[in-house]
Design an enzyme around this catalytic site. Structure first.
Site, mmCIF file in Angstrom:
data_model
loop_
_atom_site.group_PDB
_atom_site.id
_atom_site.type_symbol
_atom_site.label_atom_id
_atom_site.label_comp_id
_atom_site.label_asym_id
_atom_site.label_seq_id
_atom_site.Cartn_x
_atom_site.Cartn_y
_atom_site.Cartn_z
ATOM 1 N N PHE A 69 0.822 -1.216 0.000
ATOM 2 C CA PHE A 69 0.000 0.000 0.000
ATOM 3 C C PHE A 69 0.854 1.265 0.000
ATOM 4 O O PHE A 69 0.326 2.382 0.017
ATOM 5 C CB PHE A 69 -0.948 0.001 1.217
ATOM 6 N N GLY A 71 3.482 4.225 -1.294
ATOM 7 C CA GLY A 71 3.813 4.941 -2.518
ATOM 8 C C GLY A 71 3.036 6.225 -2.626
ATOM 9 O O GLY A 71 2.263 6.593 -1.745
ATOM 10 N N SER A 109 -5.165 1.061 -8.486
ATOM 11 C CA SER A 109 -6.117 2.179 -8.415
ATOM 12 C C SER A 109 -7.043 2.198 -9.627
ATOM 13 O O SER A 109 -6.667 1.774 -10.732
ATOM 14 C CB SER A 109 -5.342 3.493 -8.350
ATOM 15 N N TYR A 134 0.227 9.156 -12.181
ATOM 16 C CA TYR A 134 -0.034 8.259 -11.054
ATOM 17 C C TYR A 134 -0.762 6.989 -11.521
ATOM 18 O O TYR A 134 -0.382 5.861 -11.167
ATOM 19 C CB TYR A 134 -0.849 9.026 -9.998
ATOM 20 N N LYS A 138 0.450 2.890 -11.619
ATOM 21 C CA LYS A 138 -0.289 1.733 -11.091
ATOM 22 C C LYS A 138 -0.468 0.675 -12.186
ATOM 23 O O LYS A 138 -0.440 -0.520 -11.914
ATOM 24 C CB LYS A 138 -1.639 2.182 -10.541
ATOM 25 N N ARG A 172 -19.566 11.321 -7.378
ATOM 26 C CA ARG A 172 -18.739 10.291 -8.021
ATOM 27 C C ARG A 172 -18.504 9.113 -7.077
ATOM 28 O O ARG A 172 -18.531 7.952 -7.485
ATOM 29 C CB ARG A 172 -17.399 10.897 -8.455
HETATM 30 P P1 NAI Z 1 -1.489 7.633 1.646
HETATM 31 O O1 NAI Z 1 -0.837 8.647 0.784
HETATM 32 O O2 NAI Z 1 -2.215 8.092 2.857
HETATM 33 O O3 NAI Z 1 -0.419 6.537 2.086
HETATM 34 C C1 NAI Z 1 0.664 6.155 1.285
HETATM 35 C C2 NAI Z 1 1.852 5.916 2.183
HETATM 36 O O4 NAI Z 1 2.952 5.528 1.362
HETATM 37 C C3 NAI Z 1 2.276 7.163 2.967
HETATM 38 O O5 NAI Z 1 2.309 6.891 4.355
HETATM 39 C C4 NAI Z 1 3.653 7.476 2.434
HETATM 40 O O6 NAI Z 1 4.548 7.987 3.419
HETATM 41 C C5 NAI Z 1 4.119 6.137 1.901
HETATM 42 N N1 NAI Z 1 5.123 6.297 0.860
HETATM 43 C C6 NAI Z 1 5.122 7.191 -0.162
HETATM 44 N N2 NAI Z 1 6.253 7.082 -0.870
HETATM 45 C C7 NAI Z 1 6.975 6.119 -0.286
HETATM 46 C C8 NAI Z 1 8.260 5.560 -0.559
HETATM 47 N N3 NAI Z 1 9.027 6.002 -1.590
HETATM 48 N N4 NAI Z 1 8.726 4.576 0.265
HETATM 49 C C9 NAI Z 1 7.976 4.152 1.313
HETATM 50 N N5 NAI Z 1 6.767 4.639 1.614
HETATM 51 C C10 NAI Z 1 6.266 5.604 0.815
HETATM 52 O O7 NAI Z 1 -2.469 6.804 0.690
HETATM 53 P P2 NAI Z 1 -3.683 5.856 1.080
HETATM 54 O O8 NAI Z 1 -4.945 6.570 0.832
HETATM 55 O O9 NAI Z 1 -3.444 5.236 2.388
HETATM 56 O O10 NAI Z 1 -3.558 4.754 -0.058
HETATM 57 C C11 NAI Z 1 -2.795 3.588 0.147
HETATM 58 C C12 NAI Z 1 -2.535 2.906 -1.190
HETATM 59 O O11 NAI Z 1 -3.786 2.624 -1.800
HETATM 60 C C13 NAI Z 1 -1.762 3.786 -2.172
HETATM 61 O O12 NAI Z 1 -0.886 2.962 -2.904
HETATM 62 C C14 NAI Z 1 -2.825 4.332 -3.076
HETATM 63 O O13 NAI Z 1 -2.321 4.620 -4.357
HETATM 64 C C15 NAI Z 1 -3.824 3.204 -3.083
HETATM 65 N N6 NAI Z 1 -5.177 3.673 -3.355
HETATM 66 C C16 NAI Z 1 -5.879 4.361 -2.392
HETATM 67 C C17 NAI Z 1 -7.149 4.789 -2.642
HETATM 68 C C18 NAI Z 1 -7.982 5.473 -1.598
HETATM 69 O O14 NAI Z 1 -9.157 5.736 -1.852
HETATM 70 N N7 NAI Z 1 -7.445 5.779 -0.418
HETATM 71 C C19 NAI Z 1 -7.786 4.577 -3.957
HETATM 72 C C20 NAI Z 1 -6.949 3.866 -4.902
HETATM 73 C C21 NAI Z 1 -5.708 3.419 -4.590
HETATM 74 C C1 15L Z 2 -6.896 7.087 -5.727
HETATM 75 O O1 15L Z 2 -6.197 6.333 -6.382
HETATM 76 C C2 15L Z 2 -6.327 7.948 -4.670
HETATM 77 O O2 15L Z 2 -5.289 7.291 -3.970
HETATM 78 C C3 15L Z 2 -7.335 8.460 -3.677
HETATM 79 O O3 15L Z 2 -6.758 9.582 -3.015
HETATM 80 C C4 15L Z 2 -8.675 8.840 -4.297
HETATM 81 O O4 15L Z 2 -8.552 10.020 -4.976
HETATM 82 C C5 15L Z 2 -9.168 7.721 -5.215
HETATM 83 O O5 15L Z 2 -8.187 7.232 -6.094
HETATM 84 C C6 15L Z 2 -10.384 8.156 -6.049
HETATM 85 O O6 15L Z 2 -10.361 7.983 -7.249
HETATM 86 O O7 15L Z 2 -11.367 8.621 -5.449
#
Ligand code: NAI
Ligand code: 15L
Length: 265
Positions: A69, A71, A109, A134, A138, A172
């Site tokens: 998770f 990135g 994503s 981004y 993915k 959305r």
């Molecule tokens: P977030 O941004 O809150 O968490 C991502 C974490 O990855 C952060 O704690 C950050 O410090 C860490 N990170 C970033 N770059 C890094 C690196 N180079 N090395 C190590 N750690 C690193 O994002 P969230 O919302 O928790 O999402 C988690 C995962 O789920 C992400 O990969 C995101 O793309 C994916 N995702 C999330 C969605 C959502 O609705 N929250 C929707 C689609 C995908």
């Molecule tokens: C993602 O991939 C993002 O990590 C999150 O921040 C939301 O924007 C989500 O998609 C979305 O499409 O709502």
């Protein structure tokens, strides 16, 4: 399937913190990793702070399964997306291969297919149509996972998460919302189902969903939530951005958009 040590990357992030809390005690050892501060290890936890863009061989040692998770989670320049999501993913999968990790559950994503029109209901076989750098990173992660699954035997479930939040926030997300309980359900499928490489949508049972998630259901996923109870409150919460409203990726699609709206897939 029993796992002794499971690695969670992105443990300091929004979903990482949810998973850390809800997976507490689920495995003998939950190894947590992030480039950001995660606080001290609780019993049954190991905390390894590192940047995935650096060498991560040690991170995967003695790990049975990975929940990836970590990135960049939103659009950014290549200087940010490339190291965090592309170099970081290459490093992680390669370290996993060397450490004989059995499976990786990848937080992909919906932005992999974000340029598809909302009028199209697509499934996991739809053509990739990334809506930003981004989203493209993915898509790369999904293909990387396929290489290591079929060639090196590291099973991979790529979850194209929609919008995983406590509650949906706009019109959305009546289509894209995934509850935290459903995220947990999908992660459990990733850990327990029998597969080599699969793509599924990370979405709750929303009647307005853009996605046919039959592949997730085939693997055993049963959503327990729906955004439908928010329709009355959120249906009017749209934008005046025609590209965002036309495409599944919403505002990510319209960032820097300079194409022909009528040529969208
Ligand atoms: P977030 O941004 O809150 O968490 C991502 C974490 O990855 C952060 O704690 C950050 O410090 C860490 N990170 C970033 N770059 C890094 C690196 N180079 N090395 C190590 N750690 C690193 O994002 P969230 O919302 O928790 O999402 C988690 C995962 O789920 C992400 O990969 C995101 O793309 C994916 N995702 C999330 C969605 C959502 O609705 N929250 C929707 C689609 C995908
Ligand atoms: C993602 O991939 C993002 O990590 C999150 O921040 C939301 O924007 C989500 O998609 C979305 O499409 O709502």
């Amino acid at each position: 399937m029993a796992y002794y040590r499971v690695l969670l990357t992105g443990a300091a992030g929004n979903l990482g913190r949810v998973l850390r809390e809800r997976l507490a005690g689920r495995f003998p050892v939950l190894r947590l990793s992030d480039v950001a501060e995660m606080g001290p290890a609780d019993p049954g936890e190991e905390v390894v702070r590192c940047d995935l863009a650096d060498a991560v061989a040690e991170l995967c040692r003695n790990v049975d399964a990975i929940l990836h998770f970590g990135g960049r989670s939103t659009e950014a320049g290549w200087d940010t997306v490339l190291p965090a999501n592309i170099i970081g993913a290459i490093n992680l999968w390669e370290a996993a291969r060397k450490a004989s990790v059995r499976r990786i559950i990848f937080a992909s994503s919906n932005h992999v297919i974000g340029l598809h029109r909302r009028s199209e209901r697509i499934d996991h076989r739809a053509m990739a149509a990334p809506d930003c750098r981004y989203g493209l990173s993915k898509a790369f992660g999904e293909d990387l996972a396929a290489l290591y699954a079929y060639k090196h035997g590291i099973a991979a479930l790529c979850i194209r998460i929609g919008s995983a939040y406590a509650e949906p926030a706009d019109a959305r997300q009546l289509s894209t919302w995934m509850s935290f309980d459903d995220l947990l359900r999908m992660v459990e499928i990733g850990l327990s189902a029998d597969y080599t490489y699969e793509i599924v949508y990370g979405v709750s049972d929303n009647s307005r969903s853009f996605w046919n998630n039959a592949n997730a259901e085939r693997l055993g996923y049963r959503s327990g939530d729906s955004a439908d109870r928010f329709i009355a409150a959120l249906a009017g919460r749209t934008t005046d951005d025609p590209i965002a409203e036309r495409t599944q990726g919403g505002s990510f699609s319209s960032l820097e958009f300079s194409g022909d709206p009528d040529a969208l897939p």
